[in-house]
Enzyme design. Sequence first.
Site, PDB file in Angstrom:
ATOM      1  N   HIS A  54      -4.425   7.256  -1.174  1.00 54.60           N
ATOM      2  CA  HIS A  54      -3.390   5.644  -0.534  1.00 54.60           C
ATOM      3  C   HIS A  54      -4.432   4.397  -0.885  1.00 54.60           C
ATOM      4  CE1 HIS A  54      -7.176   4.708   2.533  1.00 54.60           C
ATOM      5  NE2 HIS A  54      -6.663   3.399   2.227  1.00 54.60           N
ATOM      6  N   GLU A  58       0.923  -1.155  -0.105  1.00 53.01           N
ATOM      7  CA  GLU A  58      -0.092  -0.100  -0.446  1.00 53.01           C
ATOM      8  C   GLU A  58       0.404   1.176  -0.028  1.00 53.01           C
ATOM      9  OE1 GLU A  58      -2.959   0.308   2.913  1.00 53.01           O
ATOM     10  OE2 GLU A  58      -4.044  -1.122   1.939  1.00 53.01           O
ATOM     11  N   HIS A  98      -5.327   0.700  -2.290  1.00 49.88           N
ATOM     12  CA  HIS A  98      -6.151  -0.925  -1.969  1.00 49.88           C
ATOM     13  C   HIS A  98      -5.451  -2.399  -3.037  1.00 49.88           C
ATOM     14  CE1 HIS A  98      -9.147   0.273   1.216  1.00 49.88           C
ATOM     15  NE2 HIS A  98      -8.056   0.617   1.898  1.00 49.88           N
TER      16      HIS A  98
HETATM   17 ZN    ZN Z   1      -7.946   1.359   3.076  1.00 53.00          ZN
END
Ligand code: ZN
Length: 142
Positions: free
Chosen positions: A81, A22, A83
């Site tokens: 961010h 990530e 995933h």
């Molecule tokens: Zn997340």
Amino acid sequence: MLSPEVLTHLNKFRQNGFLKKEAGGQLFGKLDGKTFLVNIATGPRESDKRSRNRYLPDRKEEQAEIKEHFKNGHLYLGDWHTHPEKKPVPSELDIETTNDCFQKSTHEMPGFAFIIVGKTTLVRDWYIGVTAKAGTRRLNLV
Ligand SMILES: [Zn+2]
């Protein structure tokens, strides 16, 4: 609205392989009425903690970035961010963290941008949302 540079940056960190961790960072730019004009995306940083399904940004570095960009006239607009999902959905922790950040930090923003980059380049499958007083909701992109 995401500039082409921002899209390029985010696409670099898509978790399209088993080993990709990530990633995440912050978004900067301008606010035009209710429209976010995002033209800078930062991160991930060396000092962030990253794994396959967890991303913990270096909070000190984040604050330093906010100060630095503000000097140059770029407002902090939110966070991004990744995933490892085709159509990412925010985790409970994601929602908690972003709502908390909006409520507890000092700012005059009507909302923060909240982006989760999915596995593919299809931006309409990504989670593009906004966090405001009422919580976090997904924006419908045409
Ligand atoms: Zn997340």
